[in-house]
Design a protein around this motif. Structure first.
Motif, short mmCIF file in Angstrom:
data_model
loop_
_atom_site.label_atom_id
_atom_site.label_comp_id
_atom_site.label_asym_id
_atom_site.label_seq_id
_atom_site.Cartn_x
_atom_site.Cartn_y
_atom_site.Cartn_z
N SER A 1 45.00 36.93 38.12
CA SER A 1 45.72 37.60 37.02
C SER A 1 45.67 36.31 35.98
N ARG A 2 46.05 34.90 36.33
CA ARG A 2 46.47 34.37 35.42
C ARG A 2 45.05 33.90 34.71
N VAL A 3 43.87 33.71 35.29
CA VAL A 3 42.83 33.37 34.72
C VAL A 3 42.30 34.56 33.87
N ILE A 4 42.45 35.73 34.21
CA ILE A 4 42.11 36.90 33.48
C ILE A 4 42.86 36.93 32.15
N ASN A 5 44.11 36.82 32.14
CA ASN A 5 44.88 36.87 30.93
C ASN A 5 44.87 35.70 30.15
N GLY A 6 44.41 34.59 30.68
CA GLY A 6 44.19 33.28 29.80
C GLY A 6 45.53 32.68 29.43
N THR B 1 39.22 26.11 40.18
CA THR B 1 39.74 27.46 40.60
C THR B 1 39.19 28.43 39.65
N ARG B 2 39.63 28.05 38.52
CA ARG B 2 39.29 28.96 37.41
C ARG B 2 37.68 29.55 37.38
N GLN B 3 36.93 28.63 37.60
CA GLN B 3 35.55 28.79 37.72
C GLN B 3 35.22 29.84 38.69
N VAL C 1 37.02 31.80 40.40
CA VAL C 1 37.36 33.08 40.13
C VAL C 1 36.55 33.86 39.14
N LEU C 2 36.35 33.16 38.06
CA LEU C 2 35.53 33.75 36.93
C LEU C 2 34.21 34.36 37.75
N ASP C 3 33.64 33.53 38.67
CA ASP C 3 32.38 33.64 39.13
C ASP C 3 32.48 35.08 40.04
N THR C 4 33.69 35.03 40.75
CA THR C 4 34.05 36.28 41.56
C THR C 4 33.95 37.36 40.81
N ILE C 5 34.47 37.39 39.99
CA ILE C 5 35.02 38.53 38.97
C ILE C 5 33.58 39.03 38.68
N GLU C 6 32.89 38.10 38.16
CA GLU C 6 31.48 38.45 37.56
C GLU C 6 30.65 39.19 38.79
N ARG C 7 30.74 38.56 39.89
CA ARG C 7 29.88 39.17 41.13
C ARG C 7 30.11 40.41 41.48
N LEU C 8 31.61 40.41 41.46
CA LEU C 8 32.12 41.88 41.92
C LEU C 8 32.12 42.84 40.90
N ASN C 9 31.93 42.56 39.64
CA ASN C 9 32.23 43.29 38.52
C ASN C 9 33.39 44.10 38.48
N TYR C 10 34.29 43.00 38.68
CA TYR C 10 35.58 43.69 38.31
C TYR C 10 36.20 44.24 37.08
N LYS C 11 36.76 45.15 37.13
CA LYS C 11 37.36 45.62 35.78
C LYS C 11 38.74 45.72 35.86
N VAL D 1 39.19 40.66 44.47
CA VAL D 1 38.74 39.48 43.76
C VAL D 1 39.56 38.20 44.34
N ALA D 2 40.80 38.28 44.65
CA ALA D 2 41.44 37.21 45.08
C ALA D 2 41.10 36.96 46.67
N ARG D 3 40.77 37.96 47.41
CA ARG D 3 40.52 37.67 48.83
C ARG D 3 39.03 37.04 48.77
N GLU D 4 38.18 37.43 48.04
CA GLU D 4 36.74 37.11 48.05
C GLU D 4 36.80 35.59 47.49
N ALA D 5 37.62 35.34 46.39
CA ALA D 5 37.79 33.72 45.80
C ALA D 5 38.46 32.92 46.61
N GLY D 6 39.32 33.72 47.56
CA GLY D 6 40.10 32.65 48.64
C GLY D 6 41.10 32.24 47.84
N VAL D 7 41.72 32.94 46.82
CA VAL D 7 43.19 32.65 46.09
C VAL D 7 44.04 33.57 46.07
N SER D 8 45.21 33.72 45.41
CA SER D 8 46.21 34.82 45.66
C SER D 8 45.98 35.59 44.05
N VAL D 9 46.24 36.66 44.05
CA VAL D 9 46.33 37.70 43.14
C VAL D 9 46.71 37.06 41.85
N VAL D 10 47.92 36.46 41.76
CA VAL D 10 48.39 35.84 40.88
C VAL D 10 47.47 35.05 40.03
#
Lengths: 339, 339
Positions: free
Chosen positions: B20-25, B35-37, B39-49, B8-17
């Motif tokens: 992690s932060r947007v996920i855990n809120g 940035t948050r948005q 990331v959220l989009d990428t998560i959605e797109r990749l269907n990350y769990k 997800v980080a790679r796809e979104a062009g940000v770091s893993v941290v």
DNA sequence: GTGAAAGCGCTAACAT
DNA sequence: ATGTTAGCGCTTTCAC
């Protein structure tokens, strides 16, 4: 704090790798006998338990299997679940419960929940005609075995009793007792495959006997008591001349007996009844129910075996269990009239 | 292969941290809105769990709670389990099944199995008088809540129905209908606390009414149908003059009704009966059973709430639920005679 | 036979 | 507001 591998290593004066090796028993002779013993002793002394998550993280596994079921309270599933649990425990697998949440309407959320938890595989007890989530997951490569039912389009081994044969046996039993107008009550017509299997077994038995199949004698329903109760009332309306009932489940059979009794019928004199599933309560009825038994514990264990095989990357065959006719008093047969 | 945080980080062009932060809120405003948005989009797109194990490994948690139960097939527990599951799922906790293995004789192995899997906490449905493993684990600091029962020496919050009050209500109902020689059948004398609670409620109701407590009217047993059947037969032997029965469970009540009926008794005319638990089948009897209902779903949810509190390091109070008298036909009361 | 190093996917501290 | 570093407990190379 929990004891870890390195605690053991430190205590035993060896490296973590060595400890890991003796635990996993890989590399049979790659660990010296006395080192091995020393480690074993330390493990015992410290009461060390491996951390399943750490191990899983590495191997990409969770050592958890999910059991997807629509309704946990379905008492039919109890013994099967016990069988699953025992076999899973023996294979060092934990059993994660997956069921439709009452507070979340979504169908099949059980499967998704289990998947997102990363279970190694799923035992699927479905009753839907077209289980699209299950089909999807199986196609994605998630090990999945279906239990008690066989869904069209779902590429996954099934473990179930021979519903067709069970229904055949039940109907034949009735036929053998001289009945000719035998109703099938609680037939799950629009529904799950096991329902049509049972219906077909019923029809085939009639056919083989040269008895006419009459649509008016087939009353739809589901597997519940309420359904059996209503279906019997409808049967009385539709076809007073019926003399026997093959019910789609014991719940249905018992519900039907109740309805019959309310209008003054006596079972088995006025109406003979056979059920399906052999539930505990069936033996407790005023007129103990003749029924078809399934080897529930064994089925649960077999499902786990198949699932483990799938997880290990092997293929698993379908497993079909033999049904068994349990003769009690609801058909008027002599108990020693076996089969 | 499963999608990971770094994908997800790679796809979104940000770091893993950041991901992690947007996920855990956590850190409400520490992540930029766009940035948050992204990331959220990428998560959605990749269907990350998220990988529960990795997260757990870090925090020393498994996000799993265990349900320890002697016998999974106990249909009484079905609704409670559903309640547990739903509340647990809402709290992002998985429910791991822990039950006594049929193939391993050892008692309480359920608890040990769950513990060694590292569950965050356990809901304990015990029926032993002195549950030493549970006591041991709780003392060691494993979050544990007992459900449906209260064990002496076990320092853990309990969630249960007020057995005493339920038994009191049942007995009082019978008393109010004019009965004076009321038997208590299936009393779990040597056994679990809930049994003595029910027995005491029965005694207190008699006492408050000025009715003599007679030992001959108290027939021991467990909570099973078989036990009720046998106990009723014994009652007939011992005390033909009894006119009513308060059964320790619905299973017992139904077994007793069967025995009574076999000797030609009619319920409620020759013998009134009240059960306990309000099982589905109780409503289906030839004479629908009057009984004491427990809020099973709510109890399961409450147990999870308490457990979560314990896991979070807080204290949890005991929770006692109100029983409810369900009047049907086995006592001969008018259905509108509420309480 | 045994150990050192690397890394599974993630988050909590500490930078920047 | 974002990234870098380190490490949870374990196993799998690869070296000695």
């Amino acid at each position: 704090m929990r004891i870890t591998l390195s605690d053991v290593a430190r205590e035993a004066g060896v490296s973590v790798v060595t400890v890991s090796r003796v635990i996993n028993g890989t590399y049979p002779d790659k660990v010296g006998a006395e080192t091995r013993q020393k480690v074993l002793d330390t493990i015992e002394r410290l009461n060390y338990k491996p951390n399943v998550m750490a191990r899983g993280l590495l191997g990409g596994r969770t050592y958890l299997i999910g059991v997807a079921i629509n309704n946990v309270a379905d008492s039919f599933f109890g013994d099967i679940l016990q069988g699953i649990h025992d076999a899973a425990a023996a294979a060092d697998l934990g059993v994660l419960l997956g069921t439709r949440r009452l507070d979340v309407g979504k169908d099949e959320s059980a499967l998704r929940e289990l998947q997102s938890r990363g279970v190694d595989g799923i035992i699927y007890y479905g009753t839907t005609r077209h289980p699209k989530t299950a089909i999807h997951l199986a196609r994605e490569g998630l090990p999945l075995v279906q239990i008690c039912n066989r869904h069209e389009g779902l590429e996954a081994p099934y473990v179930m009793v021979d519903h067709f044969k069970g229904a055949y046996m039940a109907t034949k039993h009735l036929l053998g007792l001289g009945h000719r107008r035998i109703a099938h009550v609680g037939a799950y017509l629009g529904g799950d495959p096991q329902g049509v299997l049972r219906l077909n077994g019923y029809k085939k038995a009639l056919e083989d006997n040269g008895t006419k199949i009459e649509e008016r004698l087939i009353i739809p329903g589901d597997y519940t008591w309420e359904s059996g109760y209503a279906a019997a009332q409808e049967l009385l309306d539709r076809a007073r001349d019926a003399t026997a009932i093959f019910a789609s489940s014991d719940f249905v059979a018992v519900g039907a007996m109740r309805a019959l009794q309310e209008v003054g019928y006596h079972v088995p004199d006025d109406m003979a009844i056979v059920g399906f599933d052999d539930m505990p309560f069936s033996a407790w009825q005023d007129v103990p129910l003749t029924t078809i038994a399934q080897p529930k514990l064994e089925m649960g264990a077999a499902a786990v075996d198949s699932l483990v095989r799938l997880i290990d990357g092997q293929k698993a065959e379908h497993v079909m269990f033999e049904p068994r006719l349990v003769i009690r008093e609801s058909c008027g047969a002599k108990v020693d009239t076996l089969a």
